[in-house]
Design an enzyme around this catalytic site. Sequence first.
Site, short mmCIF file in Angstrom:
data_model
loop_
_atom_site.label_atom_id
_atom_site.label_comp_id
_atom_site.label_asym_id
_atom_site.label_seq_id
_atom_site.Cartn_x
_atom_site.Cartn_y
_atom_site.Cartn_z
N LYS A 1 0.85 -1.19 0.00
CA LYS A 1 0.00 0.00 0.00
C LYS A 1 0.89 1.24 0.00
O LYS A 1 1.65 1.47 0.94
CB LYS A 1 -0.89 -0.01 1.23
CG LYS A 1 -1.80 1.19 1.32
CD LYS A 1 -2.83 0.99 2.40
CE LYS A 1 -3.70 2.21 2.56
NZ LYS A 1 -4.65 2.07 3.65
N LYS B 1 -1.91 -1.50 -4.16
CA LYS B 1 -2.82 -0.36 -4.10
C LYS B 1 -2.04 0.93 -4.05
O LYS B 1 -1.10 1.01 -3.25
CB LYS B 1 -3.66 -0.55 -2.84
CG LYS B 1 -4.47 0.61 -2.38
CD LYS B 1 -5.13 0.24 -1.09
CE LYS B 1 -5.83 1.45 -0.57
NZ LYS B 1 -6.32 1.29 0.74
C1 PBG Z 1 -7.88 2.66 5.21
C2 PBG Z 1 -8.01 2.58 3.74
C3 PBG Z 1 -7.76 3.56 2.77
C4 PBG Z 1 -8.20 3.04 1.58
C5 PBG Z 1 -8.67 1.76 1.83
N1 PBG Z 1 -8.52 1.47 3.17
C6 PBG Z 1 -7.30 4.97 2.86
C7 PBG Z 1 -6.03 5.41 3.40
O1 PBG Z 1 -5.07 4.70 3.64
O2 PBG Z 1 -6.05 6.60 3.62
C8 PBG Z 1 -8.21 3.77 0.27
C9 PBG Z 1 -9.22 3.32 -0.69
C10 PBG Z 1 -9.52 4.28 -1.78
O3 PBG Z 1 -8.92 5.35 -1.93
O4 PBG Z 1 -10.43 3.94 -2.53
N2 PBG Z 1 -6.67 2.47 5.77
#
Ligand code: PBG
Length: 317
Positions: free
Chosen positions: A191, A244
Amino acid sequence: MSKRLHRLRSTRARRDLFSEVHLTPGSLCLPIFVHDLDEETPVASLPGVVRHPISALPALSKSIVAAGIRSVLVFGIPSQKSADGAADPDGPGPRGIAEVKQAVGDDLVVIADTCLCSYREDGHCGVLEADGSIDLAASLEALSAAAVTQARAGADLVGPSDMMDGHVAAIRSALDSDGRDMTGIISYAAKYASSFYGPFRDAADSTPSHGDRRGYQIHPGTSTQAIASIRRDLEEGADAVIVKPALPYLDVIARTQQSIEAPVWAYQVSGEYAMIRSGAVDERAALVESLTAIRRAGADVTITYGALDMARWLNDR
Ligand code: PBG
């Protein structure tokens, strides 16, 4: 002059036949936002996406199953923030999971997003010390408690998206101790610290009140750290992993698919989806093209806010 390559492209049937990847509804996962209010509310920065009341979930789940989609990713959005809200069985997340399971049972694989950011006042994914550094022990304890609550509500898989070190091992052991050895873990292992999460933070009201997430999410300049983080999560017991965002990180998806023996999912995140829906490009064509590219890069399943539209288009073809 050879027309060899043109011969593979000159009709729609030829193009389709010689394409190496094909989109199917079953390779898409739909994220759904569930809140504890009675009304559906739109997410201003995410066209076409709403926060659902619990009461809307039976009909929604049935239409998702009817479209041939096999999984949903549930985000609970509480109207009251609290330090241990993520583990509250009466919160909108666990209640939403139970409602979906009640409506469609094992026809849908229900994944619970496991994180603290939409519950905590400070909007961070873990528990922070006063100086802003991460309290790892407290974070892992809170995340494990949240995962157990989600598993008890009926989640098939929990999806830790917090990026805390050791999260998968901690959650695995908490699930096992609760007798949940068939609840899987799909980890958001790769991520990135991304600006493309902007609209999501609107939807989940999870913008950090101070600081940012760059201390625990991956820097865009490295793919080696993503692979290291993926390997670590698999060793700790993850059943599948998520890369992601998706489109800016196709190389990471490809490298992951070549490096590991486990399902590789990609998340077309909120900012990517908002660009597609901005009016600047043909929405349908851009969704098809981006999802095709993500699949070509190596994603087994793509999580996208466009899953239901895409599945319906595929079914109508
Ligand atoms: C929570 C999370 C996030 C996303 C999914 N789970 C946001 C972040 O880390 O701020 C992002 C999903 C999206 O942008 O569609 N930790």
